[in-house]
Design an enzyme around this catalytic site. Structure first.
Site, short mmCIF file in Angstrom:
data_model
loop_
_atom_site.label_atom_id
_atom_site.label_comp_id
_atom_site.label_asym_id
_atom_site.label_seq_id
_atom_site.Cartn_x
_atom_site.Cartn_y
_atom_site.Cartn_z
N CYS A 62 1.80 -3.60 -4.30
CA CYS A 62 0.87 -3.97 -3.22
C CYS A 62 -0.59 -3.94 -3.72
CB CYS A 62 1.03 -2.99 -2.06
SG CYS A 62 0.01 -3.44 -0.64
N CYS A 66 -4.40 2.11 -0.41
CA CYS A 66 -4.16 3.24 0.50
C CYS A 66 -3.82 4.48 -0.33
CB CYS A 66 -3.04 2.90 1.48
SG CYS A 66 -3.25 1.27 2.24
N CYS A 69 -0.23 5.99 -0.71
CA CYS A 69 0.96 5.13 -0.76
C CYS A 69 1.52 4.90 -2.17
CB CYS A 69 0.66 3.79 -0.11
SG CYS A 69 2.14 2.75 -0.03
N CYS A 106 13.92 -1.01 11.46
CA CYS A 106 12.52 -1.25 11.11
C CYS A 106 12.41 -1.71 9.67
CB CYS A 106 11.70 0.03 11.26
SG CYS A 106 11.90 0.82 12.86
N CYS A 137 11.94 -4.00 14.52
CA CYS A 137 10.54 -3.64 14.27
C CYS A 137 10.23 -4.09 12.86
CB CYS A 137 10.35 -2.13 14.40
SG CYS A 137 8.66 -1.59 14.01
N CYS A 197 3.74 -0.31 17.81
CA CYS A 197 4.08 0.97 17.20
C CYS A 197 2.90 1.34 16.31
CB CYS A 197 5.37 0.83 16.38
SG CYS A 197 5.76 2.33 15.44
N ARG A 269 6.94 9.64 17.68
CA ARG A 269 7.95 9.77 16.61
C ARG A 269 7.55 10.82 15.58
NH1 ARG A 269 8.87 4.48 14.39
NH2 ARG A 269 10.07 4.18 16.28
N1 SAM Z 1 2.02 -2.67 3.91
C1 SAM Z 1 2.03 -2.59 5.30
C2 SAM Z 1 0.81 -1.86 5.83
O1 SAM Z 1 0.37 -0.90 5.24
O2 SAM Z 1 0.30 -2.27 6.86
C3 SAM Z 1 3.27 -1.96 5.89
C4 SAM Z 1 3.97 -0.83 5.18
S1 SAM Z 1 3.09 0.72 5.04
C5 SAM Z 1 4.06 1.61 3.87
C6 SAM Z 1 3.35 1.49 6.62
C7 SAM Z 1 2.77 2.86 6.87
O3 SAM Z 1 3.52 3.84 6.19
C8 SAM Z 1 1.35 3.14 6.43
O4 SAM Z 1 0.39 2.61 7.30
C9 SAM Z 1 1.31 4.64 6.46
O5 SAM Z 1 0.89 5.10 7.73
C10 SAM Z 1 2.76 5.04 6.20
N2 SAM Z 1 2.90 5.72 4.89
C11 SAM Z 1 2.85 5.11 3.68
N3 SAM Z 1 2.98 6.02 2.69
C12 SAM Z 1 3.08 7.23 3.28
C13 SAM Z 1 3.22 8.56 2.78
N4 SAM Z 1 3.23 8.83 1.47
N5 SAM Z 1 3.33 9.57 3.67
C14 SAM Z 1 3.30 9.31 5.00
N6 SAM Z 1 3.17 8.07 5.53
C15 SAM Z 1 3.05 7.04 4.68
FE1 SF4 Z 2 0.24 -1.57 0.61
FE2 SF4 Z 2 1.15 0.88 0.91
FE3 SF4 Z 2 -1.23 0.24 1.90
FE4 SF4 Z 2 1.00 -0.78 3.03
S1 SF4 Z 2 0.40 1.38 2.96
S2 SF4 Z 2 -0.88 -1.87 2.53
S3 SF4 Z 2 2.30 -0.96 1.22
S4 SF4 Z 2 -0.66 0.26 -0.29
#
Ligand code: SAM
Ligand code: SF4
Ligand code: DTB
Length: 324
Positions: A62, A66, A69, A106, A137, A197, A269
């Site tokens: 990606c 973030c 992530c 989901c 979802c 959500c 949740r």
């Molecule tokens: N890429 C898309 C986005 O970020 O909008 C969708 C997938 S992203 C993995 C969805 C959500 O997963 C993130 O917004 C975050 O809140 C949650 N998430 C991701 N990594 C995480 C982690 N290590 N611990 C807890 N929540 C996490």
């Molecule tokens: Fe990409 Fe992870 Fe951020 Fe979703 S949460 S936009 S998968 S870096």
């Protein structure tokens, strides 16, 4: 709800203030739990838990940054990037999830936002999953209004898009998209008539006032999200937040209780982080008003509490899947 604790941002809808939510977070624990339980019982059967199963339909690589992530391309987390899964593979996973008791399936994709041809494939997945009798979802990143219209036409029930934290703390965690970008996507989803959500992550180094502001922002959306995932950070090695200390279990329970009180009709949740949580901490979360979980041995890329562990926990607590 003590009215003096709510401020009005305009003439139409009262807004939860950060101070009001912070005051709830700081209540003596017995008082907070009592209020959360009262609200929970007024809106739901406290023994019924909504069950969702997650599948990563497009993993890793990606472009976003973030800080939590494991799927960001710029971090070395040992998460290989993959292409979008084949529709048949997704449907086989959905069938298996249904057999294990899921009501909602989901699907998550590691995109900043979907490309149009990818969105067409996701629409085919949504149609297929719905035809199995599951709710759908997806979480695909930022969406435009025409994209949300397409998803609605495919029959999508929920779109997950999290605010993650307070507007103030947000810039310490993510720089490649703004808080306003997230609010814009949420407005597009809501306008298309798709259920929202939306929640956040705690344990990222934020303080109590950031948690209060996150909850106040969620509760003050023009319509509160139907589903509010509260994630405890899963600290993954190689991410900027990989060395974060786990959030205190009681602080986590307090966050759940305050989400319940401020969003009485929403499903709250108990999301990521259950694998590292004791049965006792999870039990307190259910008492505090959590009434939804991710069920299945995996979240997107990390471990979840196992299906067999959940079955034992539900047995001990006398909880049952919603609708069972
Ligand atoms: N890429 C898309 C986005 O970020 O909008 C969708 C997938 S992203 C993995 C969805 C959500 O997963 C993130 O917004 C975050 O809140 C949650 N998430 C991701 N990594 C995480 C982690 N290590 N611990 C807890 N929540 C996490
Ligand atoms: Fe990409 Fe992870 Fe951020 Fe979703 S949460 S936009 S998968 S870096
Ligand atoms: C949400 O709030 N939590 C889920 C879901 N929405 C997509 C994701 C949790 C991801 C945890 C880290 C991982 O497994 O990659």
């Amino acid at each position: 709800m003590p009215e003096a604790m709510i401020e009005s941002s305009n003439n139409s809808k009262p807004r939860w203030s950060r101070e009001a939510v912070a005051a709830l977070l700081a209540l003596p624990f017995p008082e907070l739990m009592f209020r959360a339980m009262e609200v929970h019982r007024a809106h739901f059967n406290p023994a019924a838990v909504q069950i969702s199963t997650l599948l990563s339909i497009k993993t890793g690589g990606c472009p976003e940054d973030c800080g939590y992530c494991p799927q960001a391309a710029s971090y070395e987390t040992g998460t290989p990037a993959s292409k979008l899964m084949a529709v048949e593979t997704v449907l086989a996973e959905a069938r298996a999830a249904k057999e294990k008791g899921a009501q909602r399936f989901c699907m998550g994709a590691a995109w900043r936002s979907p490309k149009d041809h990818d969105l067409d494939n996701v629409c085919t997945m949504i149609e297929g999953v719905k035809s199995l009798g599951l709710e759908t979802c997806v979480t695909l990143g930022m969406l435009t209004a025409p994209q949300t219209a397409k998803l609605k036409d495919a029959g999508l029930d929920y779109y997950n898009h999290n605010l993650d934290t307070s507007p103030e703390y947000y810039g310490k965690v993510i720089t490649t998209r703004t808080y306003q970008d997230r609010l814009d996507t949420l407005a597009n989803v809501r306008d298309a008539g798709i259920n929202v959500c939306c929640g956040g992550i705690v344990g990222m180094g934020e303080d109590e006032s950031d948690r209060a502001e996150l909850i106040a922002t969620l509760a003050s959306l023009p319509t509160p999200p139907e589903s509010v995932p509260i994630n405890a950070l899963v600290a993954v090695e190689g991410t900027p937040l990989g060395n974060s200390a786990p959030i205190d279990a009681i602080d986590f329970v307090r966050t759940i209780a305050v989400a319940r009180i401020t969003m009485p009709a929403s499903y709250v949740r108990l999301s990521a982080g259950r694998e590292a949580m004791s049965d006792e901490a999870q039990a307190l979360c259910f008492l505090a008003g959590a009434n939804s979980i991710f069920h299945g041995d995996k979240l997107l890329t990390t471990k979840n509490a196992t299906v067999s562990h959940d079955e034992a926990l539900f047995g001990k607590l006398g909880l049952r899947p919603l609708g069972a």
